[in-house]
Scaffold this motif. Structure first.
Motif, PDB file in Angstrom:
ATOM      1  N   VAL A   1      28.988  31.386  34.251  1.00 42.27           N
ATOM      2  CA  VAL A   1      30.359  31.425  34.814  1.00 42.27           C
ATOM      3  C   VAL A   1      30.727  32.867  34.782  1.00 42.27           C
ATOM      4  O   VAL A   1      31.385  33.423  35.732  1.00 42.27           O
ATOM      5  N   PHE A   2      30.513  33.252  33.487  1.00 41.80           N
ATOM      6  CA  PHE A   2      30.916  34.839  33.173  1.00 41.80           C
ATOM      7  C   PHE A   2      30.137  35.744  33.955  1.00 41.80           C
ATOM      8  O   PHE A   2      30.566  36.706  34.679  1.00 41.80           O
ATOM      9  N   GLY A   3      28.892  35.404  34.442  1.00 41.08           N
ATOM     10  CA  GLY A   3      27.964  36.271  35.009  1.00 41.08           C
ATOM     11  C   GLY A   3      28.477  36.356  36.514  1.00 41.08           C
ATOM     12  O   GLY A   3      28.497  37.388  36.972  1.00 41.08           O
ATOM     13  N   THR A   4      28.884  35.137  37.147  1.00 42.81           N
ATOM     14  CA  THR A   4      29.261  34.994  38.250  1.00 42.81           C
ATOM     15  C   THR A   4      30.573  35.594  38.496  1.00 42.81           C
ATOM     16  O   THR A   4      31.092  36.596  39.511  1.00 42.81           O
ATOM     17  N   TYR A   5      31.418  35.360  37.743  1.00 39.39           N
ATOM     18  CA  TYR A   5      33.033  35.749  37.670  1.00 39.39           C
ATOM     19  C   TYR A   5      32.839  37.517  37.487  1.00 39.39           C
ATOM     20  O   TYR A   5      33.416  38.081  38.224  1.00 39.39           O
ATOM     21  N   SER A   6      31.892  38.180  36.759  1.00 39.91           N
ATOM     22  CA  SER A   6      31.945  39.542  36.530  1.00 39.91           C
ATOM     23  C   SER A   6      31.234  40.094  37.733  1.00 39.91           C
ATOM     24  O   SER A   6      32.139  41.447  38.197  1.00 39.91           O
ATOM     25  N   GLY A   7      30.469  39.488  38.478  1.00 39.20           N
ATOM     26  CA  GLY A   7      29.748  40.211  39.581  1.00 39.20           C
ATOM     27  C   GLY A   7      31.115  40.155  40.703  1.00 39.20           C
ATOM     28  O   GLY A   7      31.139  41.366  41.644  1.00 39.20           O
ATOM     29  N   ILE A   8      31.697  38.996  40.886  1.00 43.20           N
ATOM     30  CA  ILE A   8      32.579  39.164  42.064  1.00 43.20           C
ATOM     31  C   ILE A   8      33.751  39.931  41.678  1.00 43.20           C
ATOM     32  O   ILE A   8      34.367  40.632  42.547  1.00 43.20           O
ATOM     33  N   LEU A   9      34.273  39.843  40.398  1.00 43.98           N
ATOM     34  CA  LEU A   9      35.480  40.623  39.973  1.00 43.98           C
ATOM     35  C   LEU A   9      35.274  42.252  39.915  1.00 43.98           C
ATOM     36  O   LEU A   9      36.094  42.920  40.492  1.00 43.98           O
ATOM     37  N   ALA A  10      33.892  42.789  39.741  1.00 42.87           N
ATOM     38  CA  ALA A  10      33.479  44.073  40.032  1.00 42.87           C
ATOM     39  C   ALA A  10      33.877  44.451  41.568  1.00 42.87           C
ATOM     40  O   ALA A  10      34.380  45.652  41.639  1.00 42.87           O
ATOM     41  N   LEU A  11      33.429  43.690  42.499  1.00 43.72           N
ATOM     42  CA  LEU A  11      33.519  43.964  43.827  1.00 43.72           C
ATOM     43  C   LEU A  11      34.995  44.038  44.257  1.00 43.72           C
ATOM     44  O   LEU A  11      35.452  45.098  44.966  1.00 43.72           O
ATOM     45  N   LEU A  12      35.826  43.281  43.619  1.00 46.94           N
ATOM     46  CA  LEU A  12      37.069  42.929  44.083  1.00 46.94           C
ATOM     47  C   LEU A  12      37.844  44.217  43.486  1.00 46.94           C
ATOM     48  O   LEU A  12      38.960  44.706  44.132  1.00 46.94           O
ATOM     49  N   VAL A  13      37.592  44.554  42.327  1.00 50.34           N
ATOM     50  CA  VAL A  13      38.401  45.851  41.584  1.00 50.34           C
ATOM     51  C   VAL A  13      38.106  47.149  42.537  1.00 50.34           C
ATOM     52  O   VAL A  13      39.179  47.692  42.675  1.00 50.34           O
ATOM     53  N   VAL A  14      36.787  47.325  42.857  1.00 52.46           N
ATOM     54  CA  VAL A  14      36.527  48.310  43.879  1.00 52.46           C
ATOM     55  C   VAL A  14      37.448  48.312  45.103  1.00 52.46           C
ATOM     56  O   VAL A  14      38.064  49.416  45.501  1.00 52.46           O
ATOM     57  N   VAL A  15      37.532  47.022  45.684  1.00 50.51           N
ATOM     58  CA  VAL A  15      38.403  46.878  46.808  1.00 50.51           C
ATOM     59  C   VAL A  15      39.802  47.192  46.565  1.00 50.51           C
ATOM     60  O   VAL A  15      40.491  48.019  47.411  1.00 50.51           O
ATOM     61  N   GLN A  16      40.214  46.609  45.381  1.00 53.66           N
ATOM     62  CA  GLN A  16      41.770  47.088  45.280  1.00 53.66           C
ATOM     63  C   GLN A  16      41.854  48.318  44.805  1.00 53.66           C
ATOM     64  O   GLN A  16      43.054  48.937  45.177  1.00 53.66           O
ATOM     65  N   ILE A  17      40.967  49.085  44.184  1.00 50.42           N
ATOM     66  CA  ILE A  17      41.244  50.540  43.957  1.00 50.42           C
ATOM     67  C   ILE A  17      41.418  51.277  45.196  1.00 50.42           C
ATOM     68  O   ILE A  17      42.448  52.336  45.551  1.00 50.42           O
ATOM     69  N   ILE A  18      40.385  50.911  46.107  1.00 51.86           N
ATOM     70  CA  ILE A  18      40.487  51.493  47.522  1.00 51.86           C
ATOM     71  C   ILE A  18      41.915  51.106  48.106  1.00 51.86           C
ATOM     72  O   ILE A  18      42.604  52.344  48.605  1.00 51.86           O
ATOM     73  N   GLY A  19      42.329  50.069  48.152  1.00 51.91           N
ATOM     74  CA  GLY A  19      43.805  49.541  48.699  1.00 51.91           C
ATOM     75  C   GLY A  19      44.883  50.529  48.226  1.00 51.91           C
ATOM     76  O   GLY A  19      45.673  51.111  48.531  1.00 51.91           O
TER      77      GLY A  19
END
Length: 233
Positions: free
Chosen positions: A85-103
């Motif tokens: 769960v941590f591995g899946t969470y970390s991968g998705i969250l990393a992408l989401l953080v990038v999108v949020q920083i761009i936003g």
């Protein structure tokens, strides 16, 4: 047995404090995500959305929903002590953080000068929807666009009973726009910061649980404090 095993992994890897901090960071991010959802929904039904459009509110709703969802996944990973769960969470969250920083960068770099855009919107409302202008003038206690003689509704609103406002509406509109922009930037920055901390913790917890499980499987029932020993004693 499952609880004993989880407690044993925590003792072996020293994870208890980090788990609590990880859940706290995800809780903060989740609350911020809910704030974005509420802000987006409210903006879609706000009279002033005509000045900013519906794209930004929809973006808030989508990002807020994703943040709230991934935060719940992170909390579930902490409760279950699952490296997967941590591995899946970390991968998705990393992408989401990038999108949020761009936003956030897009919001930050948007020009402050919105007079031309607001002027075009006001002119269209003046021609097609004067009741909206009347509502805005009463709400912001102003009259006309840049002055009481610049497309006011009614034409004599600066002296009319129940109006009597002598300032134009441009400055109050710009103030509201800047206030909303700054609030989104501050809360968005705090949300991304909490997610970055949670991301690092999640990756570290996944690594620790993986190592702890491997060590547990290599020598089952022979390590001091093992739950297998406690349950077979």
């Amino acid at each position: 047995m499952a609880n004993d095993f989880g407690e044993y992994l925590d003792q072996l890897a020293g994870n208890q404090t980090m788990r609590v901090l990880h859940m706290t960071m995800n809780g903060i991010a989740g609350v911020a995500g809910i704030f974005f959802i509420v802000t987006g929904v409210a903006s879609l039904f706000d009279m002033y959305k005509v000045f900013g459009g519906s794209t930004v509110p929809i973006f808030y709703i989508v990002i807020g929903s994703l943040v709230a969802l991934i935060s719940m996944v992170g909390i579930a990973g902490s409760i279950k002590r699952s490296q997967y769960v941590f591995g899946t969470y970390s991968g998705i969250l990393a992408l989401l953080v990038v999108v949020q920083i761009i936003g956030l960068l897009v919001v930050w770099l948007r020009p402050f000068d919105v007079e031309d855009k607001f002027s075009n919107v006001w002119e269209k409302m003046y021609e097609n929807d004067p009741d909206s202008i009347r509502y805005i003038e009463k709400d912001l206690k102003c009259c006309g666009f840049t002055s009481p003689v610049d497309m006011p509704v009614p034409a004599n609103c600066s002296v009319k009973k129940k109006f009597g406002f002598v300032r134009g509406c441009l400055k109050p509109l710009e103030h509201e726009w800047r206030h909303s922009r700054h609030m989104v930037l501050w809360i968005g920055t705090a949300m991304v910061g909490a997610q970055i901390v949670a991301l690092g913790m999640g990756a570290e917890l996944a690594r620790r649980y993986k190592n702890a499980r491997q060590g547990y499987q290599r020598v089952p029932g022979h390590m001091e404090g093992s739950p297998l020993i406690r349950n077979t004693a």
